[in-house]
Design a protein around this motif. Structure first.
Motif, PDB file in Angstrom:
ATOM      1  N   ASN A  80       0.835  -1.205   0.000  1.00 45.68           N
ATOM      2  CA  ASN A  80       0.000   0.000   0.000  1.00 45.68           C
ATOM      3  C   ASN A  80       0.869   1.254   0.000  1.00 45.68           C
ATOM      4  OD1 ASN A  80      -2.525  -1.230  -0.146  1.00 45.68           O
ATOM      5  ND2 ASN A  80      -2.559  -1.601   2.064  1.00 45.68           N
ATOM      6  N   ILE A  83      -0.745   4.646   0.982  1.00 45.35           N
ATOM      7  CA  ILE A  83      -1.525   4.616   2.234  1.00 45.35           C
ATOM      8  C   ILE A  83      -1.763   6.024   2.784  1.00 45.35           C
ATOM      9  CG2 ILE A  83       0.513   4.296   3.725  1.00 45.35           C
ATOM     10  CD1 ILE A  83      -1.235   2.278   5.345  1.00 45.35           C
ATOM     11  N   TYR A  84      -0.863   6.952   2.478  1.00 40.94           N
ATOM     12  CA  TYR A  84      -1.068   8.347   2.899  1.00 40.94           C
ATOM     13  C   TYR A  84      -1.450   9.195   1.688  1.00 40.94           C
ATOM     14  CZ  TYR A  84       1.210   6.867   7.195  1.00 40.94           C
ATOM     15  OH  TYR A  84       1.519   6.211   8.350  1.00 40.94           O
TER      16      TYR A  84
ATOM     17  N   PRO B  37      -6.562  -0.148   4.355  1.00 39.50           N
ATOM     18  CA  PRO B  37      -6.571   0.723   5.539  1.00 39.50           C
ATOM     19  C   PRO B  37      -7.498   1.919   5.280  1.00 39.50           C
ATOM     20  CG  PRO B  37      -4.320   0.223   4.827  1.00 39.50           C
ATOM     21  CD  PRO B  37      -5.232  -0.240   3.735  1.00 39.50           C
ATOM     22  N   SER B  39      -7.202   4.918   5.746  1.00 43.53           N
ATOM     23  CA  SER B  39      -6.545   6.105   5.193  1.00 43.53           C
ATOM     24  C   SER B  39      -6.575   6.132   3.663  1.00 43.53           C
ATOM     25  CB  SER B  39      -5.095   6.174   5.672  1.00 43.53           C
ATOM     26  OG  SER B  39      -4.386   5.016   5.261  1.00 43.53           O
ATOM     27  N   THR B  75      -5.132   9.769   8.169  1.00 41.90           N
ATOM     28  CA  THR B  75      -4.010   9.175   8.912  1.00 41.90           C
ATOM     29  C   THR B  75      -4.398   7.884   9.631  1.00 41.90           C
ATOM     30  OG1 THR B  75      -4.508  10.452  10.918  1.00 41.90           O
ATOM     31  CG2 THR B  75      -2.987  11.461   9.325  1.00 41.90           C
ATOM     32  N   THR B  77      -4.463   4.410   9.752  1.00 38.34           N
ATOM     33  CA  THR B  77      -3.887   3.275   9.008  1.00 38.34           C
ATOM     34  C   THR B  77      -4.095   1.935   9.706  1.00 38.34           C
ATOM     35  OG1 THR B  77      -1.772   3.654  10.100  1.00 38.34           O
ATOM     36  CG2 THR B  77      -2.100   4.709   7.958  1.00 38.34           C
TER      37      THR B  77
END
Lengths: 339, 129
Positions: A80, A83-84, B37, B39, B75, B77
């Protein structure tokens, strides 16, 4: 007798799982019942809590797998890196995520993972000592639209050739052998309003050029395409450009790549979009591929990977069971072709 | 391609907490083929009777217990939105929506690994509250 074995990717049954027609145990039982010897998992899809599933979740999977008698052929994993929202993960961070995926795959009983197309070569190479240590092989998916000519894919293959590890290889997806553009995709896009002249033109360009990837895409899967003016002149909406771009996700690659890359091939995704009633796949010439693989002496698995599910019009039933059943029957019927 | 998973039929309802109607809520499955996730939820838009719900009045939850604004979710996660499980999307709005029929649109975008263009889907339903 052919040494080729068949498996089913649980990807094929994603709609049955998401809509609770089948649970995890039901999916495995179905795969067994259609005659496959092995199964391919997407741990992010059906193993809750991945990459840190509870011991109870892992036990549930392994018990169901044991009961089914199916061989755990391959786990499809993802890093991932997005992911951010504000940044892409750096190499060291991606290596950590990859190691976690290797760990969970091992816990689930696999010794082979499929790395998704565009996984970075440097990330893979940095995780290789760990993979070797725990006995996991990592194989990059060679997927249409991002196959051998793609920048990240060719960089990865150069790394694989240089490193020469038993724990590195490739998974070839049969979507690179599409002699015809899948009509279920065209029909789907027509159903949501693609301009009919654009649909016709894309089909025509696919036929004239072998595929549309070589006609207007980079092969990186990133959307940096240059459409010919005769096509853009027909565009009436963003959907038209989206459909044209989407058509570059199929390739018509000569089967000779199988000879060239044979020493590195660990597994195949038997991609299919539409199994017809006569037992053929609309776009992909399976008998020709199986003949070639038997000539080469391939002795691994081919996983049924149904992707027509996403082209089913909204609120229409997805016939994943029937499609997988037909695909496994077709593989069984042609397994000894060329032998 | 994933529109059929957006905005679960029958999921729209007003939220009652301690006897008060505190908001309006819908559920959706993911526009992808695996869990992620939280996020990686890139954006969510809710439109009720033609009016966009302000982004900062939306909260989401992968389990119906812990809730995050869209800005906070960026944020988050360690909470996963599992494949096949609903994501709860709630509009924090005292009184919810009035009783009767409403046209509601849910739009969803998520980020996927290695592809810079988010995947998404949308769906409009006429719902009776």
């Amino acid at each position: 007798m052919s040494q080729i074995k068949t498996s089913v990717s649980m990807y094929s049954l994603q709609d049955s799982y998401a809509r609770h027609r089948l649970d995890l145990e039901g999916v495995l039982q179905f795969v067994k019942d259609v005659g496959a010897q092995g199964v391919e998992l997407i741990s992010d899809q059906m193993i809750t809590g991945t990459p840190f599933p509870s011991d109870a979740t892992v036990t549930r999977w392994r018990d169901a797998l044991d009961r089914s008698g199916l061989a755990p052929v391959c786990n499809d994993i993802f890093i991932n890196s997005t992911i951010y929202k504000n940044r892409e993960l750096r190499v060291a961070e991606q290596v950590d995520l990859l190691k976690r995926e290797l760990d969970v795959s091992k816990r689930l009983g696999f010794d082979l993972v499929r790395l998704v197309s565009n996984t970075r070569a440097d990330v893979t190479e940095a995780a290789l000592p760990y993979a070797e240590q725990i006995g996991m092989a990592m194989a990059l998916e060679i997927h249409a639209g991002m196959s051998f000519q793609g920048g990240l894919t060719s960089e990865w293959i150069r790394m694989m050739r240089r490193v020469q590890s038993e724990n590195l290889g490739i998974v070839v997806d049969f979507g690179i052998f599409c002699d015809r553009h899948p009509r279920v995709s065209t029909d789907y896009f027509r159903s949501i309003g693609v301009t009919p002249e654009v649909a016709d033109a894309v089909e025509r360009i696919y036929v004239e050029n072998g595929d549309t990837m070589r006609a207007f895409a980079s092969g990186d899967g990133f959307g940096d395409v240059s459409f010919p003016p005769e096509l853009t002149a027909l565009f009436r909406s963003d959907l038209d450009a989206e459909f044209a771009f989407f058509s570059t996700g199929y390739e018509s690659t000569p089967l000779d790549v199988l000879d060239e890359y044979f020493p590195y091939i660990r597994h195949f995704h038997g991609k299919f979009y539409e199994m017809l009633e006569d037992g053929t796949e609309y776009s992909i010439d399976y008998p020709a591929i199986l003949t070639r693989l038997n000539a080469l002496g391939y002795d691994g698995y081919i996983s049924s990977e149904y992707e027509g599910n996403r082209f089913t019009p909204v609120d229409q039933p997805i016939h994943d069971h029937e499609q997988v059943r037909r695909h496994q029957a077709m593989l069984a019927a042609h397994l000894n072709d060329g032998k | 391609m994933f529109d059929g998973y957006v905005f679960t039929d029958g999921s729209a309802r007003n939220v009652v907490e301690n006897g008060e109607v505190t908001g309006f809520q819908v559920e959706t499955l993911i526009t992808y083929y695996r869990g992620i996730p939280l996020s990686m939820v890139h954006d969510i838009e809710l439109v009720v009777d033609g009016a966009d719900v302000p982004r900062d009045e939306l909260v989401i939850s992968p389990d119906g217990e812990d809730w995050f604004t869209l800005a906070e979710a960026e944020t988050v996660t360690t909470y996963r939105w599992e494949y096949g499980d609903p994501l709860y999307v709630r509009w924090l709005h005292a009184g919810g929506v009035p009783a009767g029929e409403h046209e509601v649109t849910l739009r969803l975008k998520i980020r996927v690994a290695y592809i810079p263009v988010p995947f998404g889907g949308e769906r409009t339903r006429l719902v009776a509250v």
